[in-house]
Structures are given as C-alpha cells and as structure tokens.
Design a protein around this motif. Structure first.
Motif, PDB file in Angstrom:
ATOM      1  N   ILE A  69       0.893  -1.156   0.000  1.00  0.00           N
ATOM      2  CA  ILE A  69       0.000   0.000   0.000  1.00  0.00           C
ATOM      3  C   ILE A  69       0.931   1.205   0.000  1.00  0.00           C
ATOM      4  CG2 ILE A  69      -1.765   1.287   1.240  1.00  0.00           C
ATOM      5  CD1 ILE A  69      -2.650  -1.368   2.493  1.00  0.00           C
ATOM      6  N   GLU A 117      -6.877   7.239  -2.441  1.00  0.00           N
ATOM      7  CA  GLU A 117      -7.711   6.055  -2.296  1.00  0.00           C
ATOM      8  C   GLU A 117      -6.779   4.859  -2.130  1.00  0.00           C
ATOM      9  OE1 GLU A 117     -10.941   3.618  -4.917  1.00  0.00           O
ATOM     10  OE2 GLU A 117     -10.930   5.801  -5.074  1.00  0.00           O
ATOM     11  N   GLU A 167      -5.339   1.194  -2.281  1.00  0.00           N
ATOM     12  CA  GLU A 167      -5.396   0.019  -3.137  1.00  0.00           C
ATOM     13  C   GLU A 167      -4.261  -0.909  -2.754  1.00  0.00           C
ATOM     14  OE1 GLU A 167      -5.111  -1.157  -7.870  1.00  0.00           O
ATOM     15  OE2 GLU A 167      -5.198   0.943  -7.289  1.00  0.00           O
ATOM     16  N   MET A 208      -1.703  -3.467  -3.741  1.00  0.00           N
ATOM     17  CA  MET A 208      -1.063  -3.751  -5.035  1.00  0.00           C
ATOM     18  C   MET A 208      -0.044  -4.873  -4.903  1.00  0.00           C
ATOM     19  SD  MET A 208      -0.260   0.155  -6.170  1.00  0.00           S
ATOM     20  CE  MET A 208      -1.529   1.390  -6.155  1.00  0.00           C
TER      21      MET A 208
END
Length: 193
Positions: free
Chosen positions: A102, A112, A114, A116
């Motif tokens: 993150i 925001e 996400e 990954m």
C-alpha cells in the motif's frame, strides 16, 4: 544503512514489536493480527486497528520501508514503559513471496487505498516525498507509513536480523534465539528501538 541512502535503494523491511512478544514470534512466526487472539502485547492504536479491519488488513503482517517512521515514533512515545525490538526481512524475500504494498498509510485521507502487488506498489510509492521524512507535512507523513504486507505468517527462519536498543536487550534476544535454535544476527541501534 546511512540516512543519506535513499529509502528506495535500501534492502530491508521493518516491523517494530514489543520485546514481550518475541518468544511467541520465534516459536510461531510473525502472525497476522487476526490469527493472534489475545495472548500478545498490543501497542497499536485502537482506531487505526478498526480502520485496518474495514480494509481486511488484519489478515496480513505489516512492515514499513524504514525504521523510525511516524508509526514507530508514536508507538515508542505512547509506550515508554515497554522495550522494543525491530524485526527485519529482506525486500527480495518479500518480492519473491508475493507480498503486497500500500503506497501510503492505509487510512490516508490523501489517496484512495489500493492493495497492489509488490512491483506495482513499489513503483507507486512517492519516494521523493518519503525521502524528505518531514512529518510536519501531512502528505509526507502518510507516505512515510506506506506498508509492505505479507499475506502469510513470516517465520523466524526468514528474518534477516534484529535491532535492539542496548547490550541487555541483545543478550536477552540471543538467549531466546539459542532456546529456539535460531541463528539470526542481532544489532544494537538505540535510535531504532
């Protein structure tokens, strides 16, 4: 690592824990919050924990990209009565084992969030901002708490080394390592713990 070395060029990930948790960690591994139950010394902020649960991050084991980040500083300030140690793993180990990233604090108001894959997440971190380490800039502070998360328990055999604050703490950790038949290097660095 020298403070002048850019964070993105370093080789380790860092997890601060209370020394009281070390026997369990050496025995069972560094587990996710969800799998711990009640038998550990918890030093995390309750509100942040609730936010992490909303994102299902309690199922993963968090590490940071450098020590003495804002999380570490807050924990040490709030728990001056505790002794801490820093557990490190190699970034290559994280990459090879499909850890997630993150690129800012999981509860950041600036981006925001996400989750990954390692390579994508690493490329999305604002390293220029992180290298400033200026916690008076809210966005910088958030980026400095980017996380690398293991989706599974991280066993002690995979730890790169420990950092502790002094000789007494080092002796304690070495005794525990001997008890669990582990041969992990222990460094003294009073600023990290």
């Amino acid at each position: 690592m020298s403070r002048n070395t850019q964070i993105q060029d370093q080789s380790l990930l860092y997890h601060l824990t209370c020394m009281d948790n070390l026997p369990s960690i050496l025995k069972k591994g560094l587990c996710s919050r969800e799998s711990l139950g009640n038998g550990f010394t918890d030093v995390a902020d309750g509100q942040i924990i609730q936010g992490r649960e909303a994102l299902n991050l309690q199922r993963m084991v968090p590490f940071h990209f450098f020590s003495n980040n804002p999380f570490d500083g807050r924990v040490k300030k709030n728990h001056k009565d505790k002794t801490f140690c820093m557990i490190t793993v190699n970034r290559d180990f994280a990459k090879e084992n499909n850890w997630k990233i993150i690129p800012t604090h999981p509860l950041s108001a600036y981006k925001e969030i996400e989750l990954m894959d390692y390579t994508t997440g690493f490329s999305k971190i604002d390293w220029n901002l992180m290298n400033q380490r200026d916690y008076t800039i809210p966005e910088c502070k958030q980026v400095c708490m980017a996380e690398c998360l293991s989706p599974t328990t991280v066993y002690a055999k995979s730890f790169h080394c420990f950092y502790v604050k002094d000789d007494v703490a080092k002796s304690h950790v070495l005794k525990l390592l001997d008890e669990y038949k582990l041969n992990t290097y222990v460094n003294i660095n009073s600023t990290m713990c």
